[in-house]
Design a protein around this motif. Structure first.
Motif, mmCIF file in Angstrom:
data_model
loop_
_atom_site.group_PDB
_atom_site.id
_atom_site.type_symbol
_atom_site.label_atom_id
_atom_site.label_comp_id
_atom_site.label_asym_id
_atom_site.label_seq_id
_atom_site.Cartn_x
_atom_site.Cartn_y
_atom_site.Cartn_z
ATOM 1 N N SER A 42 0.845 10.683 -0.699
ATOM 2 C CA SER A 42 0.105 9.450 -0.946
ATOM 3 C C SER A 42 -0.093 9.290 -2.447
ATOM 4 O O SER A 42 0.071 10.241 -3.224
ATOM 5 C CB SER A 42 -1.257 9.484 -0.234
ATOM 6 N N THR A 43 -0.449 8.080 -2.850
ATOM 7 C CA THR A 43 -0.682 7.840 -4.281
ATOM 8 C C THR A 43 -1.903 8.592 -4.781
ATOM 9 O O THR A 43 -1.993 8.928 -5.963
ATOM 10 C CB THR A 43 -0.875 6.335 -4.525
ATOM 11 N N SER A 44 -2.843 8.863 -3.882
ATOM 12 C CA SER A 44 -4.036 9.617 -4.295
ATOM 13 C C SER A 44 -3.780 11.120 -4.328
ATOM 14 O O SER A 44 -4.542 11.870 -4.937
ATOM 15 C CB SER A 44 -5.201 9.313 -3.340
ATOM 16 N N LEU A 45 -2.688 11.562 -3.682
ATOM 17 C CA LEU A 45 -2.330 12.978 -3.691
ATOM 18 C C LEU A 45 -0.819 13.090 -3.881
ATOM 19 O O LEU A 45 -0.079 13.450 -2.976
ATOM 20 C CB LEU A 45 -2.767 13.641 -2.375
ATOM 21 N N PRO A 46 -0.331 12.784 -5.072
ATOM 22 C CA PRO A 46 1.121 12.734 -5.328
ATOM 23 C C PRO A 46 1.724 14.122 -5.566
ATOM 24 O O PRO A 46 2.003 14.501 -6.706
ATOM 25 C CB PRO A 46 1.208 11.861 -6.576
ATOM 26 N N ARG B 54 7.266 13.303 -6.334
ATOM 27 C CA ARG B 54 7.566 11.982 -6.873
ATOM 28 C C ARG B 54 9.078 11.763 -6.929
ATOM 29 O O ARG B 54 9.855 12.715 -6.907
ATOM 30 C CB ARG B 54 6.976 11.825 -8.280
ATOM 31 N N ARG C 161 0.812 -1.215 0.000
ATOM 32 C CA ARG C 161 0.000 0.000 0.000
ATOM 33 C C ARG C 161 0.847 1.267 0.000
ATOM 34 O O ARG C 161 0.376 2.330 -0.396
ATOM 35 C CB ARG C 161 -0.906 0.021 1.234
#
Length: 227
Positions: A153-157, A160, A145
């Motif tokens: 988070s992956t939903s709020l990148p 990177r 996860r």
């Protein structure tokens, strides 16, 4: 047959102008009176507190100022130790007693100076130990996860790649630092208390301080009863 008072005769000079006795640490009024008397007594005995040869005592590490323990701290701590034992004895210490007692007291003063670097080293060790796994205090993220190359988070990148990984590592270090500071404040008083007890045990173990042990017994017994 007359009692042997030779020991007292030898110390008569050091019993003149005795210091104020130690106050009960729980009695604010008594502490206030003691401090007021000390403000008058200390200037009269300034040379006494300048008498220790600090170069013959245990010394702080040369890099100790980096974590807040400098020469000023060292000398003030040694002076407090000398003041404490002088008040407990009800007299000034002889030059030999000063040398012997402060030899031991300075050892524990140096030991006390290692509390902060020990906390820092422990923090760095804990942070480094879980570096590749991105371990947080009391929490190990699951890589099914958790993506360390995406922040927060992956939903709020928002970040990177390497910048995201660096942000996660910075957060880890911050949390471990906070934990280290908390542990330091929790355990440092206990550590210092143990060192203070070691200072007092010197009187029991050191045969050269026999007279000092005798003279301090009454004060320590009184404080124990009042405590």
């Amino acid at each position: 047959m007359a009692a042997d008072n030779s020991g007292d005769d030898e110390l008569a000079e050091y019993r003149r102008d005795p210091p104020p006795p130690l106050a009960n640490p729980k009695n604010r009024e008594e502490i206030g009176r003691m401090n007021e008397e000390l403000r008058r007594w200390t200037p009269r005995n300034r040379d006494y507190f300048r008498s220790p040869d600090f170069l013959k005592l245990h010394q702080l590490p040369s890099i100790s100022p980096l974590w807040g323990y400098d020469e000023s701290y060292y000398r003030e701590t040694i002076a407090r130790e000398l003041m404490f034992i002088t008040q407990a004895a009800g007299r000034r210490l002889t030059p030999d007693e000063v040398t012997v007692y402060l030899h031991h007291a300075s050892r524990w003063t140096v030991a006390e100076s290692y509390d902060r670097p020990a906390a820092i080293a422990t923090t760095l060790f804990m942070a480094n130990r879980g570096w590749n796994e991105f371990t947080f205090p009391f929490y190990q993220p699951s890589f099914q996860r958790f993506d360390p190359h995406v922040f927060p988070s992956t939903s709020l990148p928002l970040l990177r790649g390497r910048i995201a990984a660096a942000s996660w590592q910075g957060g880890r270090c911050g949390l471990y630092s906070g934990l280290g500071i908390l542990a330091y404040h929790l355990f440092a008083p206990t550590y210092r208390s143990l060192l203070n007890n070691n200072n007092l045990q010197v009187l029991e173990m050191e045969p050269r301080l026999k007279s000092l042990k005798r003279d301090t017994r009454e004060a320590f017994d009184r404080l124990a009863r009042e405590g």
